[in-house]
Design a protein around this motif. Sequence first.
Motif, mmCIF file in Angstrom:
data_model
loop_
_atom_site.group_PDB
_atom_site.id
_atom_site.type_symbol
_atom_site.label_atom_id
_atom_site.label_comp_id
_atom_site.label_asym_id
_atom_site.label_seq_id
_atom_site.Cartn_x
_atom_site.Cartn_y
_atom_site.Cartn_z
ATOM 1 N N LEU A 17 -5.456 6.354 -11.600
ATOM 2 C CA LEU A 17 -5.989 5.429 -10.598
ATOM 3 C C LEU A 17 -6.550 6.179 -9.394
ATOM 4 O O LEU A 17 -7.626 5.856 -8.880
ATOM 5 N N GLU A 18 -5.827 7.181 -8.955
ATOM 6 C CA GLU A 18 -6.285 7.962 -7.804
ATOM 7 C C GLU A 18 -7.547 8.759 -8.147
ATOM 8 O O GLU A 18 -8.443 8.907 -7.313
ATOM 9 N N THR A 19 -7.617 9.248 -9.388
ATOM 10 C CA THR A 19 -8.815 9.968 -9.830
ATOM 11 C C THR A 19 -10.022 9.040 -9.878
ATOM 12 O O THR A 19 -11.139 9.428 -9.497
ATOM 13 N N TYR A 20 -9.788 7.811 -10.327
ATOM 14 C CA TYR A 20 -10.876 6.824 -10.381
ATOM 15 C C TYR A 20 -11.407 6.530 -8.982
ATOM 16 O O TYR A 20 -12.622 6.447 -8.761
ATOM 17 N N HIS A 21 -10.492 6.407 -8.038
ATOM 18 C CA HIS A 21 -10.914 6.162 -6.661
ATOM 19 C C HIS A 21 -11.753 7.328 -6.124
ATOM 20 O O HIS A 21 -12.801 7.122 -5.504
ATOM 21 N N PRO A 148 3.562 1.865 -2.138
ATOM 22 C CA PRO A 148 3.888 0.460 -1.910
ATOM 23 C C PRO A 148 3.827 -0.402 -3.173
ATOM 24 O O PRO A 148 3.025 -0.158 -4.070
ATOM 25 N N VAL A 149 4.694 -1.392 -3.196
ATOM 26 C CA VAL A 149 4.618 -2.453 -4.199
ATOM 27 C C VAL A 149 4.476 -3.777 -3.461
ATOM 28 O O VAL A 149 4.903 -3.911 -2.312
ATOM 29 N N ARG A 150 3.880 -4.745 -4.147
ATOM 30 C CA ARG A 150 3.646 -6.059 -3.536
ATOM 31 C C ARG A 150 4.490 -7.116 -4.240
ATOM 32 O O ARG A 150 4.589 -7.136 -5.461
ATOM 33 N N ASP A 193 2.730 -2.647 -8.458
ATOM 34 C CA ASP A 193 2.095 -1.563 -7.707
ATOM 35 C C ASP A 193 0.782 -2.072 -7.114
ATOM 36 O O ASP A 193 0.040 -2.791 -7.761
ATOM 37 N N ASP A 194 0.521 -1.683 -5.871
ATOM 38 C CA ASP A 194 -0.716 -2.106 -5.208
ATOM 39 C C ASP A 194 -1.486 -0.858 -4.794
ATOM 40 O O ASP A 194 -1.334 -0.355 -3.682
ATOM 41 N N ASN A 195 -2.295 -0.359 -5.721
ATOM 42 C CA ASN A 195 -2.992 0.897 -5.482
ATOM 43 C C ASN A 195 -4.049 0.775 -4.383
ATOM 44 O O ASN A 195 -4.275 1.711 -3.617
ATOM 45 N N MET A 196 -4.713 -0.381 -4.307
ATOM 46 C CA MET A 196 -5.709 -0.557 -3.258
ATOM 47 C C MET A 196 -5.053 -0.467 -1.875
ATOM 48 O O MET A 196 -5.577 0.151 -0.955
#
Length: 211
Positions: A17-21, A148-150, A193-196
């Motif tokens: 996910l971080e690589t995609y960002h 963070p988690v939501r 998980d809330d990656n944004m």
Amino acid sequence: MNAKLNAELDNALQCLLETYHLALEFGDEESQNHQTYLDLADKLLSTKENAKRMDDAIEVAKEQGTLEDFEHEYQQQLNTRLSKKYDVKKCSDFKNFKQQLLQIAQAMEQECEVATGSNATRVESDDFVMESEINVFDPLTKQRMQNPVRNTLCNHHYEKSAILEAIQINKRLRCPVAGCGNKAFVIQQHLVDDNMFKIRLQKMQDLEAED
């Protein structure tokens, strides 16, 4: 499943996910192809499922009295489990990963203005409004959130390790955010998980470090 392997696979998904960002922000068209990341997530989650099936086969086989019987039973159990069709795209982990890819893409397309001030830091998007006094710090530890988690019932955020530890200790824990109207007990199934949000937190921290 082996806890270390499970943690490593979850970490690998987070790295994707971080690589995609980073790819959306700095990469070329090929590196920004979301299907590439979905395919990699498919392989990781398939590995995770196969590891679980192997563990389940071992649990059954270890009841055998001899090594020879153990090996025979293990292979039989493993073959039975691996023969069962597994559609990774229907599992919750894959759906959550796909949703987070979408959130990252939307965040990049709708990049909002980030302003920092002495009293508050405010970040806005179509999905949430965040102010540092309320959301940047975990309501349990009072430390700045890193992972963070939501809570899907009230949309409040917590530091993942802190909330998971808290609900292990107290099964009747309600949302720890002051004034939250959600009366349901916090359970792991309601935490995602809330990656944004994580990306926003990191950007805010980077901006503060520059000042």
